[in-house]
Design an enzyme around this catalytic site. Structure first.
Site, PDB file in Angstrom:
ATOM      1  N   ARG A 239       1.293  -1.351   4.800  1.00 19.54           N
ATOM      2  CA  ARG A 239       1.819  -2.051   3.665  1.00 19.54           C
ATOM      3  C   ARG A 239       0.912  -3.154   3.272  1.00 19.54           C
ATOM      4  NH1 ARG A 239       6.984  -4.515   2.742  1.00 19.54           N
ATOM      5  NH2 ARG A 239       6.659  -6.849   2.470  1.00 19.54           N
TER       6      ARG A 239
ATOM      7  N   SER B  79       8.566  -0.239  -4.528  1.00 19.72           N
ATOM      8  CA  SER B  79       9.509   0.569  -4.142  1.00 19.72           C
ATOM      9  C   SER B  79      10.024   0.218  -2.531  1.00 19.72           C
ATOM     10  CB  SER B  79       9.271   1.897  -4.142  1.00 19.72           C
ATOM     11  OG  SER B  79       8.376   2.281  -3.177  1.00 19.72           O
ATOM     12  N   TYR B  80      11.275   0.266  -2.342  1.00 19.46           N
ATOM     13  CA  TYR B  80      12.395   1.226  -2.920  1.00 19.46           C
ATOM     14  C   TYR B  80      13.629   0.637  -2.985  1.00 19.46           C
ATOM     15  CZ  TYR B  80      14.073   2.045   1.800  1.00 19.46           C
ATOM     16  OH  TYR B  80      14.601   2.035   3.253  1.00 19.46           O
TER      17      TYR B  80
ATOM     18  N   ALA C 145       0.915  -1.201  -0.072  1.00 12.00           N
ATOM     19  CA  ALA C 145      -0.015  -0.101  -0.161  1.00 12.00           C
ATOM     20  C   ALA C 145       0.911   1.335  -0.051  1.00 12.00           C
ATOM     21  CB  ALA C 145      -0.949   0.040   1.372  1.00 12.00           C
ATOM     22  N   ARG C 146       1.783   1.391   0.921  1.00 11.18           N
ATOM     23  CA  ARG C 146       2.556   2.484   0.877  1.00 11.18           C
ATOM     24  C   ARG C 146       3.501   2.951  -0.115  1.00 11.18           C
ATOM     25  NH1 ARG C 146       6.015   0.185   6.054  1.00 11.18           N
ATOM     26  NH2 ARG C 146       7.208  -1.365   4.946  1.00 11.18           N
ATOM     27  N   GLU C 147       3.647   2.022  -1.125  1.00 11.86           N
ATOM     28  CA  GLU C 147       4.504   2.113  -1.982  1.00 11.86           C
ATOM     29  C   GLU C 147       4.034   3.059  -3.461  1.00 11.86           C
ATOM     30  OE1 GLU C 147       6.207  -1.757  -2.819  1.00 11.86           O
ATOM     31  OE2 GLU C 147       6.774  -1.945  -0.678  1.00 11.86           O
TER      32      GLU C 147
ATOM     33  N   TYR D 229      16.798 -10.061  -0.221  1.00  9.91           N
ATOM     34  CA  TYR D 229      16.806 -11.015   1.135  1.00  9.91           C
ATOM     35  C   TYR D 229      15.612 -12.136   0.819  1.00  9.91           C
ATOM     36  CZ  TYR D 229      12.358  -8.276   1.670  1.00  9.91           C
ATOM     37  OH  TYR D 229      11.091  -7.507   1.408  1.00  9.91           O
TER      38      TYR D 229
ATOM     39  N   ASN E  91       2.409  -9.979  -0.710  1.00  7.87           N
ATOM     40  CA  ASN E  91       3.367 -10.468  -1.487  1.00  7.87           C
ATOM     41  C   ASN E  91       4.238 -11.573  -0.521  1.00  7.87           C
ATOM     42  OD1 ASN E  91       4.981 -10.225  -3.939  1.00  7.87           O
ATOM     43  ND2 ASN E  91       6.704  -9.371  -2.893  1.00  7.87           N
TER      44      ASN E  91
END
Length: 434
Positions: A246, A317-318, A190-192, A368, A262
């Site tokens: 998120r 992002s990012y 959400a925040r991207e 990661y 994700n």
């Protein structure tokens, strides 16, 4: 417990406030563990203090970005000093960045702008809300009805947990010829905000024409599917209530909301690898693979259209990275050299505009380990050969709160990278499904 902490906790647990959460004095630390042992100790702090890991290191001597609320700062810094990891304050006041983003976004809607695609009805130099994005897709379809060289159609491939449409728009020649396809999505986190903005720009360039004149070749070679906003509920919540949200917004019980979409895809799904079974965690993987309506929508649509699907790209992002599978293991796909070479065509083209550098490699080895990612599933589950996660700008001082004045340069370079990547794919070789 400080009042600001209580308000933030209430928002994280799903309570809606009349005013958006504030982040005055909230900081982002940049931490560099010097060894694998130090890295493990720092990661233990993440669990102990319920920290928000903005950027995760893949090994010692690589930096990690960690968001810390004011009341946690002193004990976290003390623990880091004991560990011996190098630490500096990277973002000193998160609210200042959010205020700047909000005010500049508001100004962007009030000032004249360059459409960079000759569509005067939509501002590609601002962050848009869900309703505006839906209307834009409809307007594109209407516009193509009077165009002879390009066509577009919308499919609602599913609905979010709160009932919002999840739309995919197909952009194609409309001449009756079936071409290999490319599927592109954004906004799974959400925040991207820059991710949906980038995908919307791609649609604009393909339909209305672009400054580099890539559109005719790209339409000749491929049919295109774009899903600009896979997580509309979380995206709206990040605009109205909690800027750093998120996950999606499904109710989990225990006064907690959301699943990390994700981490929810069903190829080698494993909450123990970069996810969580804790319903309150920012990386909660869901109760089972494809437990969420949003990930189910992607699964169904791609499986129904995968016959000629050559590439899948999901924009995030990012960090400026062009990543390919696998995310669940450090092992590489058998055809990793094909994936690597194609990605490097894209990053090389991208860098030519502003000199922006992107790192290329597999998700686990560059970023990661995280199981349940959409790109792993697209390749391993749906058999789409060229599957990637692309992490957009920046690596500098903004993280997820990318300034409005970077939207257009980000979009322009990303378009050039995508176009040259796609044109480099050899459709005559078949798909060699992975």
């Amino acid at each position: 417990m400080a009042g600001v902490t209580i308000s933030v906790l209430l928002l994280l647990c799903g309570y809606v406030a009349s005013e958006p959460a504030r982040f005055d004095g909230h900081k982002v630390l940049q931490i560099v563990p010097h060894s694998l042992q130090e890295l493990q100790q720092v990661l233990a702090l993440h669990d102990l203090y319920d920290l928000d890991m903005w950027r995760h290191p893949r090994k010692g001597n690589h930096s990690m970005d960690v968001y810390v609320e004011p009341e946690k700062l002193e004990p976290v810094l003390g623990a880091l000093k004991t560990i011996g990891a190098h630490v500096k304050v990277w973002i000193d006041d998160l609210q200042r960045l959010i205020d700047e983003e909000k005010s500049s976004n508001k100004r962007s809607f009030q000032l004249p702008y360059t459409s960079q695609g000759r569509n005067p009805g939509f501002n590609h130099e601002a962050y848009h809300r869900y309703s505006s994005i839906v209307q834009y897709l409809r307007d594109v379809v209407t516009a193509t009805q009077s165009m002879s060289t390009v066509n577009a159609s919308i499919t609602t491939m599913g609905y979010s947990s709160e009932g919002r449409e999840i739309n995919v728009i197909k952009v194609f020649r409309g001449d009756g010829v079936s071409r290999p396809s490319i599927f592109i999505d954004g906004g799974i986190h959400a925040r991207e905000w820059i991710a949906p903005a980038t995908v919307l720009y791609f649609i604009n360039q393909l339909v209305y024409g672009d400054e580099f004149d890539f559109a005719p070749q790209l339409l000749d070679k491929f049919d295109w599917y774009f899903a600009p906003l896979l997580n509309p509920d979380g995206y709206e919540y990040s605009h109205t209530t909690y800027r750093l949200w998120r996950k999606n917004r499904v109710e989990q019980g225990r006064n907690c909301y959301g699943t990390d979409l994700n981490r929810n895809f069903g190829y080698e799904w494993n909450p123990a690898v970069g996810g969580s079974t804790n319903v309150c965690s920012d990386v909660y993987s869901g109760s089972q693979p494809f437990s969420e309506k949003e990930s189910q929508a992607v699964e169904t649509f791609i499986l129904n259209n995968r016959q000629n699907m050559m590439a899948y790209l999901t924009y995030h992002s990012y960090g400026q990275m062009w990543l390919y599978p696998w995310g669940y293991t450090s092992a590489l796909p058998a055809d990793w050299q094909d994936l690597d070479a194609a990605a490097k065509v894209g990053t090389s083209a991208l860098s030519q505009l502003y000199g922006t550098n992107y790192v290329v490699g597999s998700s686990t080895n560059v970023l990661y380990s995280a199981a349940g990612g959409s790109d792993d599933w697209a390749k391993g589950g749906a058999g789409v050969k060229y599957s990637y996660t692309i992490e957009l700008r920046d690596t500098g001082a903004h993280g997820f709160v990318l300034p409005v004045n970077q939207i257009l340069p980000n979009n322009r370079e990303s378009w050039r990278g995508l176009a040259e990547f796609a044109l480099s794919l050899n459709t005559n070789r078949g798909f060699h499904r992975g």
